[in-house]
Write a protein that holds these residues in place. Structure first.
Motif, short mmCIF file in Angstrom:
data_model
loop_
_atom_site.label_atom_id
_atom_site.label_comp_id
_atom_site.label_asym_id
_atom_site.label_seq_id
_atom_site.Cartn_x
_atom_site.Cartn_y
_atom_site.Cartn_z
N THR A 88 0.83 -1.20 0.00
CA THR A 88 0.00 0.00 0.00
C THR A 88 0.87 1.26 0.00
O THR A 88 0.58 2.23 -0.72
N THR A 89 1.93 1.23 0.78
CA THR A 89 2.84 2.38 0.84
C THR A 89 3.52 2.59 -0.51
O THR A 89 3.62 3.73 -1.00
N LYS A 90 3.95 1.51 -1.14
CA LYS A 90 4.58 1.63 -2.45
C LYS A 90 3.60 2.19 -3.48
O LYS A 90 3.97 3.01 -4.32
N ALA A 91 2.34 1.78 -3.42
CA ALA A 91 1.33 2.32 -4.33
C ALA A 91 1.14 3.83 -4.10
O ALA A 91 0.98 4.59 -5.06
N LYS A 92 1.19 4.23 -2.84
CA LYS A 92 1.07 5.66 -2.51
C LYS A 92 2.27 6.42 -3.07
O LYS A 92 2.12 7.52 -3.62
N ILE A 93 3.45 5.84 -2.95
CA ILE A 93 4.66 6.46 -3.50
C ILE A 93 4.53 6.60 -5.02
O ILE A 93 4.88 7.65 -5.58
N ASP A 94 4.03 5.56 -5.68
CA ASP A 94 3.82 5.62 -7.14
C ASP A 94 2.90 6.78 -7.50
O ASP A 94 3.15 7.50 -8.47
N THR A 95 1.84 6.97 -6.72
CA THR A 95 0.91 8.07 -6.98
C THR A 95 1.60 9.41 -6.80
O THR A 95 1.45 10.31 -7.63
#
Length: 176
Positions: free
Chosen positions: A72-79
């Motif tokens: 989830t954190t990595k997805a937030k970073i991608d955003t």
């Protein structure tokens, strides 16, 4: 992804003869040197299988929670990467993206070793991954950003990830 954990937890429940059998309460009491008792209880209780789980299953639940958090954190970073314009902040976020990607790989490998009861290897992989939050925070702090809020970016996520990996490390120590 959370729904896919249910069959895995059922398999792990059947391993109870091969592992140390401690209740949720006993496990959380034993690991207070790693995480606060209340954090352990609240976090593990978020999975309904934890109430009747053995130590191995609790380790699996905590490891999967760390994997979910990192993903989830990595997805937030991608955003954030798709929306940020400041080059320094972008560099810091790119470092975080790599760091969390590596942590996810290590934790997934650790899950495989946990399943095969190679607890020392699972612990070593989780220990390596556990630094991701601090490393990401350092990458963002060391970036010479014009905006101060950028330095606070992902602070909660990094802290939560650190606690979740410590939770797993505390539990797996009971299996060694």
């Amino acid at each position: 992804m959370v729904a896919s954990l249910a069959p895995l937890c059922l398999i792990l429940l059947s391993l109870s003869q091969r592992t140390t059998a401690m209740t949720l309460n006993e496990t959380c009491t034993n690991i207070v040197g790693f995480v606060p008792y209340s954090f352990c209880m609240i976090t593990l209780r978020s999975n309904p299988h934890s109430m009747h789980a053995n130590t191995t299953t609790l380790a699996f639940i905590s490891l999967n929670l760390a994997i979910i958090n990192a993903t989830t954190t990595k997805a937030k970073i991608d955003t954030f990467l798709n929306n940020v314009r400041e080059p320094e902040l972008k560099n810091g976020l790119q470092a975080c993206n790599i760091i969390y990607g590596n942590a996810i790989t290590d934790l997934r490998s650790g899950s495989d070793f946990l399943l095969s009861t190679k607890f020392e290897t699972a612990k070593a992989l989780a220990s390596a991954a556990s630094t991701a939050g601090n490393e990401c925070g350092d990458a963002l702090r060391h970036a010479k950003m014009a905006s101060v809020p950028g330095r606070r970016l992902l602070r909660k996520e990094n802290g939560d990830f650190g606690l979740l990996t410590l939770l797993f490390l505390g539990i797996i120590n009971n299996l060694l």
